[in-house]
Design a protein around this motif. Sequence first.
Motif, PDB file in Angstrom:
ATOM      1  N   LEU A  66       0.825  -1.202   0.000  1.00 13.94           N
ATOM      2  CA  LEU A  66       0.000   0.000   0.000  1.00 13.94           C
ATOM      3  C   LEU A  66       0.863   1.259   0.000  1.00 13.94           C
ATOM      4  CD1 LEU A  66      -2.907   0.968   0.051  1.00 13.94           C
ATOM      5  CD2 LEU A  66      -2.835   0.896   2.535  1.00 13.94           C
ATOM      6  N   SER A  67       1.957   1.262   0.740  1.00 17.07           N
ATOM      7  CA  SER A  67       2.854   2.426   0.767  1.00 17.07           C
ATOM      8  C   SER A  67       3.452   2.695  -0.605  1.00 17.07           C
ATOM      9  CB  SER A  67       3.976   2.214   1.776  1.00 17.07           C
ATOM     10  OG  SER A  67       3.478   2.165   3.077  1.00 17.07           O
ATOM     11  N   MET A  68       3.872   1.649  -1.280  1.00 22.53           N
ATOM     12  CA  MET A  68       4.442   1.841  -2.623  1.00 22.53           C
ATOM     13  C   MET A  68       3.386   2.352  -3.602  1.00 22.53           C
ATOM     14  SD  MET A  68       7.650   1.413  -2.765  1.00 22.53           S
ATOM     15  CE  MET A  68       7.962   1.159  -4.510  1.00 22.53           C
ATOM     16  N   LEU A  69       2.173   1.828  -3.498  1.00 21.36           N
ATOM     17  CA  LEU A  69       1.108   2.320  -4.376  1.00 21.36           C
ATOM     18  C   LEU A  69       0.790   3.786  -4.089  1.00 21.36           C
ATOM     19  CD1 LEU A  69      -1.335  -0.731  -4.443  1.00 21.36           C
ATOM     20  CD2 LEU A  69       0.265  -0.004  -6.213  1.00 21.36           C
ATOM     21  N   VAL A  70       0.756   4.145  -2.818  1.00 15.04           N
ATOM     22  CA  VAL A  70       0.506   5.534  -2.444  1.00 15.04           C
ATOM     23  C   VAL A  70       1.619   6.436  -2.978  1.00 15.04           C
ATOM     24  CG1 VAL A  70       0.457   7.106  -0.456  1.00 15.04           C
ATOM     25  CG2 VAL A  70      -0.917   5.042  -0.429  1.00 15.04           C
ATOM     26  N   LEU A  71       2.858   5.998  -2.856  1.00 19.30           N
ATOM     27  CA  LEU A  71       3.973   6.784  -3.383  1.00 19.30           C
ATOM     28  C   LEU A  71       3.857   6.990  -4.895  1.00 19.30           C
ATOM     29  CD1 LEU A  71       7.112   5.431  -1.528  1.00 19.30           C
ATOM     30  CD2 LEU A  71       6.072   7.675  -1.322  1.00 19.30           C
ATOM     31  N   ALA A  72       3.533   5.924  -5.597  1.00 23.61           N
ATOM     32  CA  ALA A  72       3.427   6.031  -7.056  1.00 23.61           C
ATOM     33  C   ALA A  72       2.294   6.960  -7.465  1.00 23.61           C
ATOM     34  CB  ALA A  72       3.212   4.645  -7.663  1.00 23.61           C
ATOM     35  N   ILE A  73       1.176   6.842  -6.789  1.00 19.71           N
ATOM     36  CA  ILE A  73       0.042   7.702  -7.142  1.00 19.71           C
ATOM     37  C   ILE A  73       0.330   9.147  -6.768  1.00 19.71           C
ATOM     38  CG2 ILE A  73      -2.386   8.178  -6.612  1.00 19.71           C
ATOM     39  CD1 ILE A  73      -2.774   5.132  -6.508  1.00 19.71           C
ATOM     40  N   SER A  74       0.969   9.371  -5.612  1.00 15.39           N
ATOM     41  CA  SER A  74       1.278  10.757  -5.226  1.00 15.39           C
ATOM     42  C   SER A  74       2.344  11.365  -6.131  1.00 15.39           C
ATOM     43  CB  SER A  74       1.717  10.820  -3.763  1.00 15.39           C
ATOM     44  OG  SER A  74       2.981  10.243  -3.588  1.00 15.39           O
ATOM     45  N   ALA A  75       3.220  10.553  -6.688  1.00 11.75           N
ATOM     46  CA  ALA A  75       4.248  11.070  -7.598  1.00 11.75           C
ATOM     47  C   ALA A  75       3.689  11.371  -8.986  1.00 11.75           C
ATOM     48  CB  ALA A  75       5.397  10.072  -7.721  1.00 11.75           C
ATOM     49  N   SER A  76       2.488  10.866  -9.265  1.00 11.29           N
ATOM     50  CA  SER A  76       1.932  11.039 -10.610  1.00 11.29           C
ATOM     51  C   SER A  76       1.432  12.462 -10.874  1.00 11.29           C
ATOM     52  CB  SER A  76       0.810  10.028 -10.852  1.00 11.29           C
ATOM     53  OG  SER A  76      -0.251  10.285  -9.962  1.00 11.29           O
ATOM     54  N   SER A  77       1.186  13.235  -9.822  1.00 11.96           N
ATOM     55  CA  SER A  77       0.707  14.603 -10.015  1.00 11.96           C
ATOM     56  C   SER A  77       1.121  15.467  -8.836  1.00 11.96           C
ATOM     57  CB  SER A  77      -0.816  14.610 -10.150  1.00 11.96           C
ATOM     58  OG  SER A  77      -1.300  15.937 -10.241  1.00 11.96           O
ATOM     59  N   ARG A  78       1.241  16.765  -9.090  1.00 10.47           N
ATOM     60  CA  ARG A  78       1.578  17.707  -8.015  1.00 10.47           C
ATOM     61  C   ARG A  78       0.321  18.219  -7.302  1.00 10.47           C
ATOM     62  NH1 ARG A  78       6.905  19.440  -8.132  1.00 10.47           N
ATOM     63  NH2 ARG A  78       8.000  18.985 -10.064  1.00 10.47           N
ATOM     64  N   LYS A  79      -0.840  18.056  -7.920  1.00 12.33           N
ATOM     65  CA  LYS A  79      -2.081  18.562  -7.339  1.00 12.33           C
ATOM     66  C   LYS A  79      -2.718  17.493  -6.461  1.00 12.33           C
ATOM     67  CE  LYS A  79      -3.080  21.632 -11.189  1.00 12.33           C
ATOM     68  NZ  LYS A  79      -4.044  21.995 -12.217  1.00 12.33           N
ATOM     69  N   SER A  80      -3.061  17.873  -5.247  1.00 12.84           N
ATOM     70  CA  SER A  80      -3.632  16.893  -4.312  1.00 12.84           C
ATOM     71  C   SER A  80      -5.002  16.397  -4.754  1.00 12.84           C
ATOM     72  CB  SER A  80      -3.713  17.492  -2.903  1.00 12.84           C
ATOM     73  OG  SER A  80      -4.551  18.636  -2.895  1.00 12.84           O
ATOM     74  N   LYS A  81      -5.804  17.257  -5.391  1.00 15.35           N
ATOM     75  CA  LYS A  81      -7.127  16.821  -5.868  1.00 15.35           C
ATOM     76  C   LYS A  81      -6.986  15.745  -6.947  1.00 15.35           C
ATOM     77  CE  LYS A  81      -9.760  20.916  -4.757  1.00 15.35           C
ATOM     78  NZ  LYS A  81     -10.615  21.992  -5.233  1.00 15.35           N
ATOM     79  N   THR A  82      -6.006  15.908  -7.794  1.00 13.62           N
ATOM     80  CA  THR A  82      -5.765  14.920  -8.840  1.00 13.62           C
ATOM     81  C   THR A  82      -5.330  13.589  -8.240  1.00 13.62           C
ATOM     82  OG1 THR A  82      -5.069  16.701 -10.315  1.00 13.62           O
ATOM     83  CG2 THR A  82      -4.474  14.461 -10.960  1.00 13.62           C
ATOM     84  N   VAL A  83      -4.476  13.638  -7.239  1.00 12.12           N
ATOM     85  CA  VAL A  83      -3.988  12.422  -6.588  1.00 12.12           C
ATOM     86  C   VAL A  83      -5.137  11.689  -5.907  1.00 12.12           C
ATOM     87  CG1 VAL A  83      -2.519  11.556  -4.737  1.00 12.12           C
ATOM     88  CG2 VAL A  83      -1.637  13.263  -6.319  1.00 12.12           C
ATOM     89  N   VAL A  84      -5.974  12.432  -5.184  1.00 11.68           N
ATOM     90  CA  VAL A  84      -7.125  11.817  -4.499  1.00 11.68           C
ATOM     91  C   VAL A  84      -8.080  11.206  -5.511  1.00 11.68           C
ATOM     92  CG1 VAL A  84      -9.158  12.301  -3.087  1.00 11.68           C
ATOM     93  CG2 VAL A  84      -6.948  13.268  -2.453  1.00 11.68           C
ATOM     94  N   THR A  85      -8.353  11.934  -6.587  1.00 11.33           N
ATOM     95  CA  THR A  85      -9.252  11.423  -7.628  1.00 11.33           C
ATOM     96  C   THR A  85      -8.670  10.174  -8.286  1.00 11.33           C
ATOM     97  OG1 THR A  85     -10.024  13.670  -8.034  1.00 11.33           O
ATOM     98  CG2 THR A  85     -10.474  12.037  -9.745  1.00 11.33           C
ATOM     99  N   LEU A  86      -7.388  10.197  -8.576  1.00 14.61           N
ATOM    100  CA  LEU A  86      -6.734   9.040  -9.193  1.00 14.61           C
ATOM    101  C   LEU A  86      -6.767   7.835  -8.263  1.00 14.61           C
ATOM    102  CD1 LEU A  86      -5.165   7.967 -11.616  1.00 14.61           C
ATOM    103  CD2 LEU A  86      -3.078   8.842 -10.565  1.00 14.61           C
ATOM    104  N   TRP A  87      -6.456   8.048  -6.974  1.00 14.82           N
ATOM    105  CA  TRP A  87      -6.477   6.956  -5.996  1.00 14.82           C
ATOM    106  C   TRP A  87      -7.878   6.357  -5.893  1.00 14.82           C
ATOM    107  CZ3 TRP A  87      -3.472   3.694  -3.704  1.00 14.82           C
ATOM    108  CH2 TRP A  87      -3.910   2.998  -2.589  1.00 14.82           C
ATOM    109  N   LEU A  88      -8.888   7.206  -5.744  1.00 15.80           N
ATOM    110  CA  LEU A  88     -10.267   6.731  -5.633  1.00 15.80           C
ATOM    111  C   LEU A  88     -10.702   6.029  -6.914  1.00 15.80           C
ATOM    112  CD1 LEU A  88     -12.723   6.670  -3.781  1.00 15.80           C
ATOM    113  CD2 LEU A  88     -13.419   8.853  -4.741  1.00 15.80           C
ATOM    114  N   GLY A  89     -10.335   6.595  -8.055  1.00 18.14           N
ATOM    115  CA  GLY A  89     -10.692   5.978  -9.338  1.00 18.14           C
ATOM    116  C   GLY A  89     -10.069   4.603  -9.513  1.00 18.14           C
ATOM    117  N   LEU A  90      -8.791   4.473  -9.186  1.00 18.89           N
ATOM    118  CA  LEU A  90      -8.130   3.168  -9.306  1.00 18.89           C
ATOM    119  C   LEU A  90      -8.718   2.148  -8.337  1.00 18.89           C
ATOM    120  CD1 LEU A  90      -4.412   4.205  -9.796  1.00 18.89           C
ATOM    121  CD2 LEU A  90      -5.931   3.151 -11.473  1.00 18.89           C
ATOM    122  N   TRP A  91      -9.034   2.584  -7.126  1.00 22.20           N
ATOM    123  CA  TRP A  91      -9.613   1.675  -6.125  1.00 22.20           C
ATOM    124  C   TRP A  91     -10.990   1.192  -6.588  1.00 22.20           C
ATOM    125  CZ3 TRP A  91      -7.043   0.157  -1.727  1.00 22.20           C
ATOM    126  CH2 TRP A  91      -7.770  -0.639  -0.858  1.00 22.20           C
TER     127      TRP A  91
END
Length: 185
Positions: A66-91
Motif C-alpha cells: 500500500l505504501s508503494m502504491l501511495v507513493l506512485a500515485i502521489s508522484a503522478s501529479s503535483r495537485k492533491s485533488k488529482t492524486v485523491v481522484t486518481l487513488w479513488l478511481g483506481l480503487w
Amino acid sequence: KAVSRFDYLLGKFGAVMLLMTLTWLGPVLISWLAGNLFSPRLAFLWHSRAAFLHSASYILISMVVLSMLVLAISASSRKSKTVVTLWLGLWLLGAALSAMGTASHVHWLQYVSFGFNLDVLHRAIFDFSGSLATIEAKVPRLSEAFAFVFDYLKSSHGTLAGALFSLVLMLGGAGFILHQRVKPE
C-alpha cells in the motif's frame, strides 16, 4: 525536493509507513501486549503468538504494498485533488473489475483489485479452512447454526500465487512510475 530517487523513496516511504504503523500495526501490538500482560498467566503470550504473528505478517505485507502504491500515485501529479481522484478511481475500478471477474467467472480479472489480493492473502495467512475444520470437529452444532458463514469462509476465492504475482506486478508498476516521475537534481 528530493536530492535523489532513493532519498525521495526513503523519506516518503518512511513517512507513510510510520503513519500506517501508528494507525494499523501499533494498535494491534499494543492490544496483544496489554492482553497478555493482564492475563492470569504469562503462558498466554506463548499461546497467542501464532495469532499475533499472522496479524503482523499480514499487516506488514499490506503496508509495504500500500505504501508503494501511495507513493506512485502521489508522484503522478503535483495537485492533491488529482492524486485523491486518481487513488479513488483506481480503487473503484479495481473493485468493479474484480466484481465483474467474479460474476463472469473470468478469474484473472479479480486480481486487478488490491482489495481482492489482500483478501486472498488474508485467507492464506490465517488459514480459515483449517481453523473451521477444527471448530466443526469440536462443536458440530455451531457449524450447523452458522453454515452459511462457514461455507463462505471455506470457499476459495483465488490462489495465493496469483495474488502474490498480482501484488508484485503492482509493486513493479509503482516502482516504474516512481522511476519515471521522480527526477534527481
